[in-house]
Design an enzyme around this catalytic site. Structure first.
Site, PDB file in Angstrom:
ATOM      1  N   ARG A  80       0.677  -1.291  -0.265  1.00  0.00           N
ATOM      2  CA  ARG A  80      -0.483   0.043   0.198  1.00  0.00           C
ATOM      3  C   ARG A  80       0.391   0.777  -0.001  1.00  0.00           C
ATOM      4  NH1 ARG A  80      -2.282   1.145   4.402  1.00  0.00           N
ATOM      5  NH2 ARG A  80      -1.471  -1.089   5.679  1.00  0.00           N
ATOM      6  N   TYR A 208      -1.408  -3.433  -7.170  1.00  0.00           N
ATOM      7  CA  TYR A 208      -1.160  -4.148  -5.538  1.00  0.00           C
ATOM      8  C   TYR A 208      -2.560  -4.033  -4.593  1.00  0.00           C
ATOM      9  CZ  TYR A 208      -0.475  -5.627  -0.551  1.00  0.00           C
ATOM     10  OH  TYR A 208      -0.659  -5.592   0.531  1.00  0.00           O
ATOM     11  N   LYS A 217      -9.727  -1.842   1.200  1.00  0.00           N
ATOM     12  CA  LYS A 217      -9.383  -1.072   2.013  1.00  0.00           C
ATOM     13  C   LYS A 217      -9.995   0.224   1.295  1.00  0.00           C
ATOM     14  CE  LYS A 217      -6.731  -3.716   4.417  1.00  0.00           C
ATOM     15  NZ  LYS A 217      -7.192  -4.214   5.405  1.00  0.00           N
ATOM     16  N   HIS A 237     -10.921  -2.217  10.922  1.00  0.00           N
ATOM     17  CA  HIS A 237      -9.777  -3.345  10.879  1.00  0.00           C
ATOM     18  C   HIS A 237      -9.747  -4.353  12.050  1.00  0.00           C
ATOM     19  CE1 HIS A 237      -5.605  -3.101   9.130  1.00  0.00           C
ATOM     20  NE2 HIS A 237      -5.880  -4.524   8.468  1.00  0.00           N
ATOM     21  N   SER A 259      -1.490  -4.213  10.148  1.00  0.00           N
ATOM     22  CA  SER A 259      -1.590  -5.001   8.907  1.00  0.00           C
ATOM     23  C   SER A 259       0.035  -5.762   9.082  1.00  0.00           C
ATOM     24  CB  SER A 259      -0.915  -3.925   7.904  1.00  0.00           C
ATOM     25  OG  SER A 259      -1.948  -3.287   7.591  1.00  0.00           O
ATOM     26  N   CYS A 261      -0.015  -7.823  11.320  1.00  0.00           N
ATOM     27  CA  CYS A 261       0.811  -8.236  12.704  1.00  0.00           C
ATOM     28  C   CYS A 261      -0.530  -9.201  13.442  1.00  0.00           C
ATOM     29  CB  CYS A 261      -0.138  -6.677  13.365  1.00  0.00           C
ATOM     30  SG  CYS A 261       1.652  -5.271  13.617  1.00  0.00           S
ATOM     31  N   ASP A 288      -9.368  -9.604   8.612  1.00  0.00           N
ATOM     32  CA  ASP A 288      -9.444  -8.101   8.308  1.00  0.00           C
ATOM     33  C   ASP A 288      -9.862  -7.614   7.989  1.00  0.00           C
ATOM     34  OD1 ASP A 288      -7.080  -6.544   7.311  1.00  0.00           O
ATOM     35  OD2 ASP A 288      -7.953  -6.995   5.041  1.00  0.00           O
ATOM     36  N   ARG A 383       1.924 -11.959  -0.761  1.00  0.00           N
ATOM     37  CA  ARG A 383       0.594 -12.452  -0.415  1.00  0.00           C
ATOM     38  C   ARG A 383       0.148 -14.132  -1.171  1.00  0.00           C
ATOM     39  NH1 ARG A 383      -1.902  -8.716   3.492  1.00  0.00           N
ATOM     40  NH2 ARG A 383      -0.424  -6.919   3.844  1.00  0.00           N
TER      41      ARG A 383
END
Ligand code: OXD
Ligand code: MN
Length: 599
Positions: A80, A208, A217, A237, A259, A261, A288, A383
C-alpha cells in the site's frame, strides 16, 4: 459478457445509475473491449488462460497446488502507498490530520488526464460485487471498473462477484463505484483517491491488492467508515473469531491489529494440545475487516464483508498457521512469493528448506541457488489470495446474514515493551482510550520504513475515511448506543526481554489470553487492578501444558509504571494533533491515567 463489437450487446443490468457510470468510464478510458463480469467458472478459466498467455500468471505444481498460480508484480508496486492515498472531502478539515487530503476538484483535475484514454488497447472489466453475505441486510454493493485481469481474478476470491451482485443491486439499488487502472505502473503517477461525500473511489497506477482491489481497504474501510459514522454503525480493521469452550458455549471476538501483525494467525488459531484435549476450539469468521451494527437484542453484531483472505505469506508455516497453509493448497493466487524448480511456492519462514544445492526463482523472477542468501527470495509483503470457504477452521456462522454477536473487542500491536500480554479496559470509554492510543511497529504491508513505532489508533490510521478525532467521537457515541457493549481488551504478543527475545511464544498459546478474556466476559475470571487496566496475575491464566518459565510469564504480564509514564508525553503529542476535535472524554481518560500512575 465481452463486448468488442461496434453494436453493443445489451448490458446485464437495468440499473440506470450503473449504466450511466459505466458509459462515462468507457468514454473517459476508451478501452478496446468491455467485459461485464458474471462470476462464472468459464469467465475464471478465460481470465486465467489470458494471463498465462501474456505471462502475468505462472502455473504452479498442478498436482500439489491445483488451481494455484503465481503472479509477480512490478517490483515498484508491492505494498500500500499511504503517501499517495487521499481523502477528497470537500473541506480539508474533514479529512483530519492523519489523512492526506486533496479537494474533489483537484483530484478530478489531476486524475482525469491520467484516466483519459488509459485503457486503449486494453479490456475494461466491470466487476459488480457484494461485500458481505449475498442477501444479508448488512451487505453492500460495489462496482469496480478495472483494466487489470489480476484484479478481476482476485476480486472473485475476495468478494462475491457477478450476477448475484447485479441481482441484489436491482434496477434502483445503490452501489459504491470504484474506477481503477494500472496505468503505466509509474510510482510518480500513482494515486488512490476516495470521495467520501460521493462515495466514489478513483485509483490509478498500482496493481497491488490494497490499492487495486477496491472492495477491500478503499470501500470496506475508508468509504464504509465514513458511511458508518453517518449511519450509526462501525467499519473496522478487525478479525472476527469464534471461541468454543469445553461446554460448547460460543463467544465471538473482534480484534483490531495493524497490517501484518497476526490477524490471520489469531483468527485461525490452533489450540495447544493441552487445551484442545479439554475441548477449546477457535473458528474463523474473518481475518481483516468487520462491519458491526447494533442488534435488536442490544448487542453488537458483526459480519465479515469479505469472501477471501489476502494474507501475508512470509512466516506462514505448519507451525505458525497450518490452517492458512491448508486454505492455500488450491485455487489460490500467490503474489511475489518465490518458486522452486518443481513449481512449489516458497517463502521465508514457510517451515521447510529446499536442498542446499536447489535453485529457486525469487519474487523478481531471478533464478538463483538457494545458498545465495544475499536477499530474500519472497518479498516480505508477498501474499496469498485464497477463498475463505477453503479454510478448514471456518465457522459455520461465517456467512450468517445477521452476523455474529460480539462479546469482546481486542486492540493489539507490535510493542517490544510497556503493554502487557493482556489487559481489560475499565469501561467502554477507557477501551476507546486504549484504541485511540494504540501503537505498533510498522511492517512491510505499507511502503516505507519498517520497525518504526507509530501511533495507529484502532489499527485504522491508514484506513479511516474521515477526521480521526470524529472517529474517536463516533466510538464514544456507539458506546451509548449499544445497550450490551462488548468488553474491551488490549493485547501484546510481541513483548521482549532485555536481550530482545520474545517473552511469550504467541500463535496457539495466545488462546490462553482469549480464555482469560472469556472468563472476564462471563464474570468469572479474576484480575489485578493496575493503573492501566485490569491485568491477570499469572495464576489467573490457564497455563496447563505451557512450556514457558514462570518468571517469563510474569514478565509478559508485568505493568511497569515507569514505562507507562514514558508513554504520557507521546500520547499528549498524539492527541494534540486532533485539536478541538479530540473528544474531551479522551482528554479526561489521559488525565485519569496520569493520576493513577502518580498514585
Ligand atoms: C492488508 C493490509 O492487506 O492491512 O490487509 O495491508
Ligand atoms: Mn489489513
Amino acid at each position: 459478457m465481452t463486448d468488442a463489437s461496434p453494436t453493443p450487446l445489451p448490458p446485464p443490468t437495468q440499473n440506470a445509475a450503473l449504466l450511466a457510470w459505466v458509459a462515462e468510464c468507457v468514454r473517459l478510458c476508451q478501452p478496446d473491449t468491455l467485459h461485464w463480469c458474471d462470476g462464472s467458472e468459464d469467465e475464471k478459466a478465460a481470465l486465467i488462460a489470458g494471463m498465462l498467455a501474456d505471462g502475468s500468471l505462472h502455473p504452479l505444481h498442478a498436482a500439489r497446488f491445483p488451481g494455484c498460480y503465481l503472479h509477480r508484480s512490478n517490483p515498484n508496486d508491492v505494498a500500500r502507498v499511504e503517501q499517495v492515498t487521499f481523502i477528497c472531502s470537500e473541506l480539508e478539515a474533514d479529512a483530519g490530520p492523519t489523512n492526506n487530503w486533496m479537494s474533489p476538484a483537484d483530484a478530478r483535475a489531476k486524475l482525469t488526464p491520467l484516466f483519459d484514454g488509459c485503457m486503449r488497447g486494453r479490456t475494461l472489466y466491470v466487476i459488480p460485487y457484494v461485500m458481505g453475505p449475498v442477501g444479508s441486510p448488512l451487505s453492500k454493493i460495489g462496482v469496480e471498473i478495472t483494466d487489470s485481469a489480476y484484479v478481476a481474478l482476485s476480486m472473485r476470491t475476495m468478494t462475491r462477484v457477478g450476477t448475484a451482485a447485479l441481482e441484489q443491486l436491482g434496477a434502483n439499488g445503490e452501489f459504491v463505484p470504484g474506477l481503477h487502472s494500472i496505468g503505466e505502473l509509474d510510482p510518480a503517477r500513482r494515486f488512490v483517491c476516495h470521495f467520501p461525500d460521493e462515495r466514489l473511489i478513483w485509483s490509478y497506477g498500482s496493481g497491488y491488492g490494497g490499492n487495486a482491489l477496491l472492495g477491500k481497504k478503499c470501500f470496506a474501510l475508508r468509504i464504509a467508515s465514513a458511511m458508518a459514522q453517518g449511519e450509526g454503525w462501525m467499519a473496522e480493521h478487525m478479525l472476527l473469531l469464534e471461541l468454543t469452550d469445553p461446554q460448547g458455549a460460543k463467544t465471538y471476538f473482534a480484534g483490531a491489529f495493524p497490517s501484518a501483525c497476526g490477524k490471520t494467525n489469531l483468527a485461525m488459531l490452533i489450540p495447544p494440545p493441552a487445551l484442545a484435549t479439554q475441548g477449546w476450539q477457535v473458528r474463523t469468521i474473518g481475518d481483516d475487516i468487520a462491519w458491526m451494527h447494533v442488534g435488536t437484542d442490544g448487542r453488537l453484531w458483526a459480519i465479515n464483508p469479505e469472501a477471501g483472505f489476502f494474507g501475508v505469506a512470509p512466516g506462514t508455516s505448519h507451525q505458525t498457521n497450518p490452517n492458512a497453509l491448508a486454505t492455500t493448497e488450491r485455487n489460490t493466487l500467490f503474489t511475489n512469493v518465490a518458486v522452486t524448480d518443481d513449481g512449489l511456492p516458497w517463502w521465508e519462514g514457510i517451515g521447510w528448506e529446499p536442498e542446499t544445492n536447489a535453485f529457486l526463482t525469487d519474487w523478481k523472477g531471478n533464478r538463483r541457488p538457494f545458498s545465495d542468501q544475499s536477499e530474500p527470495f519472497a518479498h516480505p509483503n508477498s501474499r496469498f489470495t485464497a477463498p475463505a470457504a477453503q479454510c478448514p477452521c471456518l465457522s459455520p456462522h461465517w456467512e450468517d446474514p445477521q452476523g455474529v454477536p460480539i462479546s469482546g473487542i481486542l486492540f493489539g500491536g507490535r510493542r517490544n515493551t510497556t503493554v502487557p500480554l493482556v489487559l481489560e479496559a475499565f469501561s467502554w470509554q477507557h477501551g476507546v482510550f486504549l484504541g485511540a492510543t494504540m501503537a505498533s511497529r510498522t511492517t512491510a504491508a505499507a511502503a516505507g520504513a519498517t520497525g518504526v513505532l507509530r501511533r495507529d489508533p484502532f489499527a485504522m490510521l491508514p484506513f479511516c475515511g474521515y477526521h480521526m478525532g470524529d472517529y474517536f467521537a463516533h466510538w464514544l457515541q456507539m458506546g451509548l448506543r449499544i445497550p450490551r457493549p462488548p468488553a474491551v481488551f488490549q493485547v501484546n504478543w510481541f513483548r521482549k526481554d532485555a536481550d530482545g527475545s520474545y517473552l511469550w511464544p504467541g500463535y496457539g498459546e495466545n488462546l490462553r489470553a482469549l480464555i482469560w478474556m472469556n472468563e472476564r466476559i462471563a464474570g468469572r475470571g479474576s484480575a489485578v487492578n493496575t493503573p492501566v487496566g485490569l491485568v491477570p496475575s499469572p495464576g489467573d491464566l490457564h497455563l496447563a501444558g505451557l512450556d514457558v518459565p514462570a518468571d517469563r510469564v510474569a514478565a509478559a504480564l508485568q505493568v511497569r509504571t515507569e514505562e507507562w509514564g514514558q508513554e504520557i508525553p507521546d500520547i499528549k503529542e498524539h492527541f494534540a494533533r486532533f485539536g478541538e476535535r479530540l473528544p474531551r472524554e479522551l482528554r479526561g481518560e489521559l488525565a485519569a491515567l496520569e493520576q493513577r500512575l502518580r498514585d
